[in-house]
Design a protein around this motif. Sequence first.
Motif, short mmCIF file in Angstrom:
data_model
loop_
_atom_site.label_atom_id
_atom_site.label_comp_id
_atom_site.label_asym_id
_atom_site.label_seq_id
_atom_site.Cartn_x
_atom_site.Cartn_y
_atom_site.Cartn_z
N GLU A 79 0.97 -1.51 -0.26
CA GLU A 79 -0.48 0.27 0.13
C GLU A 79 0.67 1.11 0.29
OE1 GLU A 79 -3.30 0.09 2.40
OE2 GLU A 79 -4.11 -1.80 2.71
N VAL A 80 1.85 2.04 -1.34
CA VAL A 80 2.09 2.79 -1.43
C VAL A 80 1.14 3.50 -1.95
CG1 VAL A 80 3.89 4.29 -2.81
CG2 VAL A 80 4.12 1.48 -1.60
N HIS A 81 0.96 4.51 -0.79
CA HIS A 81 -0.47 5.16 -1.14
C HIS A 81 -0.26 6.74 -1.15
CE1 HIS A 81 -5.00 7.29 -0.63
NE2 HIS A 81 -4.63 6.83 1.35
N LYS A 82 -0.04 7.09 -1.94
CA LYS A 82 0.04 8.42 -2.58
C LYS A 82 -0.48 9.54 -2.22
CE LYS A 82 3.26 9.29 -6.18
NZ LYS A 82 3.37 9.25 -7.36
N THR A 83 -0.14 10.24 -0.76
CA THR A 83 -1.21 11.37 -0.97
C THR A 83 -0.95 12.75 -0.76
OG1 THR A 83 -0.49 11.00 1.73
CG2 THR A 83 -2.75 9.79 0.93
N GLY A 84 0.44 13.25 -0.73
CA GLY A 84 1.19 14.55 -0.60
C GLY A 84 0.67 15.07 0.54
N LEU A 85 1.58 15.53 0.83
CA LEU A 85 2.04 16.19 2.34
C LEU A 85 2.15 18.06 2.68
CD1 LEU A 85 2.74 15.77 5.08
CD2 LEU A 85 4.86 15.24 4.90
N TYR A 86 1.16 18.11 3.23
CA TYR A 86 1.03 19.83 3.90
C TYR A 86 1.58 19.68 5.19
CZ TYR A 86 -3.29 20.17 0.97
OH TYR A 86 -3.49 20.57 -0.46
N TRP A 87 2.78 20.77 5.33
CA TRP A 87 3.59 21.61 5.37
C TRP A 87 3.07 22.21 6.88
CZ3 TRP A 87 6.17 18.73 2.15
CH2 TRP A 87 7.27 17.60 3.09
N LEU A 88 2.40 22.81 7.94
CA LEU A 88 2.04 24.49 8.70
C LEU A 88 3.02 24.46 9.55
CD1 LEU A 88 -1.41 22.70 9.65
CD2 LEU A 88 -0.69 23.21 7.28
N ASP A 89 2.86 26.64 9.08
CA ASP A 89 3.43 27.28 9.84
C ASP A 89 4.97 26.84 9.80
OD1 ASP A 89 1.38 28.32 9.47
OD2 ASP A 89 0.49 28.33 12.62
N LEU A 90 5.49 26.50 9.39
CA LEU A 90 6.91 25.60 9.50
C LEU A 90 7.52 27.25 9.81
CD1 LEU A 90 7.93 24.13 6.24
CD2 LEU A 90 7.91 23.36 8.42
N ASP A 91 8.30 27.28 10.69
CA ASP A 91 9.67 28.45 11.03
C ASP A 91 10.42 28.63 10.27
OD1 ASP A 91 8.49 29.10 13.56
OD2 ASP A 91 10.03 27.17 14.47
N ASP A 92 11.01 27.12 9.26
CA ASP A 92 11.61 27.47 7.93
C ASP A 92 11.44 27.64 6.76
OD1 ASP A 92 12.02 24.95 8.09
OD2 ASP A 92 12.97 24.44 8.37
N GLU A 93 10.59 28.58 6.24
CA GLU A 93 9.15 27.43 5.20
C GLU A 93 10.21 28.70 3.65
OE1 GLU A 93 5.84 29.89 3.10
OE2 GLU A 93 5.17 28.77 4.86
N LYS A 94 11.04 29.59 4.08
CA LYS A 94 11.44 30.24 3.16
C LYS A 94 13.09 29.08 3.00
CE LYS A 94 14.87 34.44 2.48
NZ LYS A 94 16.32 33.88 2.73
N GLU A 95 13.79 28.11 4.16
CA GLU A 95 14.94 27.93 3.01
C GLU A 95 14.15 26.01 2.97
OE1 GLU A 95 15.98 29.73 6.85
OE2 GLU A 95 14.26 29.33 6.43
N ALA A 96 13.04 26.30 3.06
CA ALA A 96 12.54 24.72 2.63
C ALA A 96 12.69 24.93 1.27
CB ALA A 96 10.58 24.68 2.88
N LEU A 97 11.52 26.35 0.83
CA LEU A 97 11.18 27.09 -0.78
C LEU A 97 12.20 26.89 -1.82
CD1 LEU A 97 8.68 29.38 0.35
CD2 LEU A 97 7.97 27.14 -1.25
N GLU A 98 13.78 27.22 -0.62
CA GLU A 98 14.72 27.17 -1.66
C GLU A 98 15.62 26.48 -1.73
OE1 GLU A 98 17.08 30.20 1.07
OE2 GLU A 98 15.96 31.87 0.62
N TRP A 99 15.67 25.06 -1.16
CA TRP A 99 15.71 23.89 -1.50
C TRP A 99 15.11 23.95 -2.03
CZ3 TRP A 99 12.59 19.72 -0.59
CH2 TRP A 99 13.97 18.55 -0.50
N ALA A 100 13.89 23.23 -2.32
CA ALA A 100 12.75 22.64 -3.56
C ALA A 100 13.44 23.23 -4.59
CB ALA A 100 12.12 22.48 -3.22
N GLN A 101 13.27 24.91 -5.28
CA GLN A 101 13.87 25.32 -6.03
C GLN A 101 15.66 25.01 -6.40
OE1 GLN A 101 13.96 29.58 -6.15
NE2 GLN A 101 13.39 29.54 -8.23
N ARG A 102 16.55 24.66 -5.43
CA ARG A 102 17.92 24.09 -5.90
C ARG A 102 17.41 22.72 -5.89
NH1 ARG A 102 19.32 25.46 -0.93
NH2 ARG A 102 19.47 23.95 -0.40
N LEU A 103 16.99 21.99 -5.44
CA LEU A 103 16.86 20.67 -6.26
C LEU A 103 15.39 20.02 -6.36
CD1 LEU A 103 19.18 20.45 -3.44
CD2 LEU A 103 17.61 18.06 -2.94
#
Length: 367
Positions: free
Chosen positions: A88-112
């Motif tokens: 049961e590999v169940h693809k649902t997506g994931l929401y992260w709420l109120d991240l302290d390091d949202e900027k770093e997360a988005l920069e990481w995603a763009q970089r990779l």
Amino acid sequence: MSRQHVVIVGGGVIGLLTAFNLASKVQSVVLLDRSGVGQESSWAGGGIVSPLYPWRYSPAVTALAHWSQDFYPQLAERLLEVTGIDPEVHKTGLYWLDLDDEKEALEWAQRLNRPLSSVDISQVHDAVPVMGGGYSRAVYMPDIANVRNPRLVKSLKAALLAMPNVTIHEQSEVSDFVRDGDRIIGVSTAAGDVLGDSVVLAAGAWSGDLLGKLGLELPVEPVKGQMILFKCASDFLPSMILAKGRYAIPRRDGHILIGSTLEYEGYDKTPTDTALESLKASAVELIPALADAEVVGHWAGLRPGSPEGIPYIGPVPNHDGLWLNCGHFRNGLVLAPASCQLLTDLLVGDAPIIDPVPYGPEGRIQS
């Protein structure tokens, strides 16, 4: 085909999948587990096929995670085909709420080039109507799946039992290594020695203790994690959500997992009332309707804690015949496909799927 006989110590997902990969490459595989296979960290975890906060990890962990995420669907299909048991590999997506390091997360995603993006909180409430209020920001990755880890374990075990050159010994605790000079030629158990050309240590939280028998210091220690389980309607929670280090994971049949604690308590696996109340409070904060739902399960498992969560994969220096595949900390299920393929490549001399250097035991364990 290599004419090797390989002994694997540890029957969690890492040991099971290592055996599964090696079985087509070597003459025989013997897998030993101190209790029943897959009953420790592999059974107890949540099964999110991603590190909880992937941008906070080193490139070494990221490389294993990305390879594994891409590979999981075909692994599940293959296991279902050969065993009839669906992981049961169940693809649902994931929401992260109120991240302290949202900027770093988005920069990481763009970089990779990963599909992580910020979304308006009202969109999240539309997509996940049961989610609690009080959150103001969210980021979302649509392609993250979760795997039903107890079924993955069952499927891997069934696949191995059907292989004529694989033997599984449960309730078979390894007490020491058998040596011939500097070479490791097997392991000792209460039922006698089990010999092989190569020994792979994949004993999770117990790996450090076992390697200590050789006078080697492997910084892998047990880290307790507690989870609770609710049963809801199958369409109750359409996506995984995560806030303040706690997450909610929907299974296809409506079971909702809430986790997890992080406790340094040695080998104590006792579930506690304190953790139960803390997890319930997190559950209700994430999904208020769970206040009226019954907790149908509460358990604890021991993760193999390691520095920075970077596993040890490869040969042990000055101990010919001994290999490590351990120390995955919170990400054993996430990293298993890549870790076990890399170990297999190295052991049989194939070209490695990714650069093995960051995971090599050399220079990372003390004698």
